[in-house]
Write an enzyme that holds these catalytic residues in place. Structure first.
Site, PDB file in Angstrom:
ATOM      1  N   LYS A   4       0.843  -1.204   0.000  1.00 34.79           N
ATOM      2  CA  LYS A   4       0.000   0.000   0.000  1.00 34.79           C
ATOM      3  C   LYS A   4       0.875   1.250   0.000  1.00 34.79           C
ATOM      4  CE  LYS A   4      -3.793  -2.503   2.118  1.00 34.79           C
ATOM      5  NZ  LYS A   4      -4.429  -2.989   3.347  1.00 34.79           N
ATOM      6  N   GLN A  59      -4.723  -1.552   9.550  1.00 38.04           N
ATOM      7  CA  GLN A  59      -4.547  -2.886   8.953  1.00 38.04           C
ATOM      8  C   GLN A  59      -5.112  -3.959   9.893  1.00 38.04           C
ATOM      9  OE1 GLN A  59      -3.216  -3.522   5.770  1.00 38.04           O
ATOM     10  NE2 GLN A  59      -3.981  -5.575   6.205  1.00 38.04           N
ATOM     11  N   ASP A  97     -11.251   2.362   3.712  1.00 42.28           N
ATOM     12  CA  ASP A  97     -11.528   0.924   3.593  1.00 42.28           C
ATOM     13  C   ASP A  97     -13.022   0.681   3.365  1.00 42.28           C
ATOM     14  OD1 ASP A  97      -9.504  -0.959   3.591  1.00 42.28           O
ATOM     15  OD2 ASP A  97      -9.208  -0.901   5.765  1.00 42.28           O
TER      16      ASP A  97
END
Ligand code: NAP
Length: 285
Positions: free
Chosen positions: A54, A98, A121
């Site tokens: 990422k 995460q 997200d």
């Protein structure tokens, strides 16, 4: 029949390129570049790889990015206070925590703490609720990435029978909502589903998000179906494989995604797309 390959790597590269061009335009117009902060708690090896990916992708498209590495014994209160600080920072458009988090931290509490407009997200109940109500804002990355891939096939989704195997909050459920919004008739399967094989046999579109290597057998796939394999499983020999038995499924399907190089790259590219979207929202606010 030998299926056509839906090349996630190539589609993701196109998407990244388009994000990069939009960032260049944004900056040329005197705006700051979009900013993403990724928070990693602990040392989970798979998470380290995802986070590195990422970060690299952010650099490629010209984003400002930061990685906050926290030790495995970080308390929930400390993590929430970091999120509060990032929620308040003007140059941060996206905050990504995460997953999975260590067991002593409640993922739902953490997800809900992120400002919905910075929830790149798309996991916040606000964003999931908006998707449910057909008013999408920031959409979960993996299912949104799958929709981008499906668009590339040119297959008309309206009225198609779609079977989604897996009902997780991050893949199966939002995937079903995406396909429903595209006017498919959806069936969501899980570990208690009866006659799962029969349901797959009738599906025009199959999305496998099970976490079991080669779970979907080729002979279950209806001739001409589109098969999307979300699964990422590491086998004992170190190789990666999906939730679909690729070789046999490719003999029946019209379109199929490989693993690796299918849905995985699309998830990261879609995260960039969402961060750009968040930056545009913040700019216009
Ligand atoms: P998850 O939370 O573990 O959910 C798995 C789902 O599969 C559950 O709904 C479970 O049913 C169902 N299931 C498990 N065994 C089954 C069986 N024998 N028959 C029918 N259904 C069964 O997993 P996830 O987070 O959704 O991830 C799924 C897979 O996608 C994993 O391989 C993961 O690594 C991968 N993934 C890939 C990406 C990407 O970017 N490509 C992103 C996220 C996840 P129950 O609900 O009844 O337990």
């Amino acid at each position: 029949m030998s299926a056509r390959i839906l090349d996630g790597k190539a589609i993701a590269a196109e998407l990244k390129d388009s994000v990069k061009q939009k960032v260049e335009k944004m900056v040329a117009e005197g705006n700051r570049a979009p900013g993403l902060v990724v928070i990693l708690v602990g040392e989970n090896p798979a998470s380290q790889v995802y986070v590195r990916n990422k970060q690299n992708s952010c650099e490629q498209v010209g984003f400002y990015s930061e990685l906050k590495r926290l030790s495995v014994d970080t308390t929930q209160a400390e993590l929430l206070s970091l999120i509060d600080e990032l929620n308040g920072r003007e140059e941060v458009d996206g905050i990504l925590v995460q997953l999975p988090l260590p067991g002593h931290i409640d993922e739902e509490t953490v997800t809900e703490r992120i400002l919905p407009t910075k929830d790149v997200d798309g996991f916040h109940p606000y964003n999931m609720g908006r998707l449910t109500l057909r008013m999408p804002l920031l959409r979960p990355c993996t299912p949104k990435g799958v929709m981008t891939m499906l668009e590339k096939t040119g297959v008309d989704l309206v009225g198609k029978d779609a079977v989604i195997i897996g009902q997780s909050n991050i893949v199966g459920r939002p995937m079903a909502l995406e396909l429903l919004a595209a006017r498919c008739t959806i069936t969501i399967c899980h570990s208690k589903t009866r006659d799962l094989e029969e349901k797959v046999r009738n599906a025009d579109i199959v999305v496998a998000a099970v976490g079991v290597p080669k779970f979907v057998k080729g002979e279950w796939v209806k001739p001409g179906a589109t098969v999307i394999d979300v699964g990422i499983n590491r086998l004992d020999d170190g190789t990666l494989c999906g939730d679909v038995d690729y070789d046999s499924a490719a003999e029946h399907a019209e379109w199929i995604t490989p693993v690796p190089g299918g849905v995985g790259p699309m998830t990261v590219a879609t995260l960039l797309e969402n961060t750009l979207q968040a930056a545009e929202m913040h700019k216009d606010a």
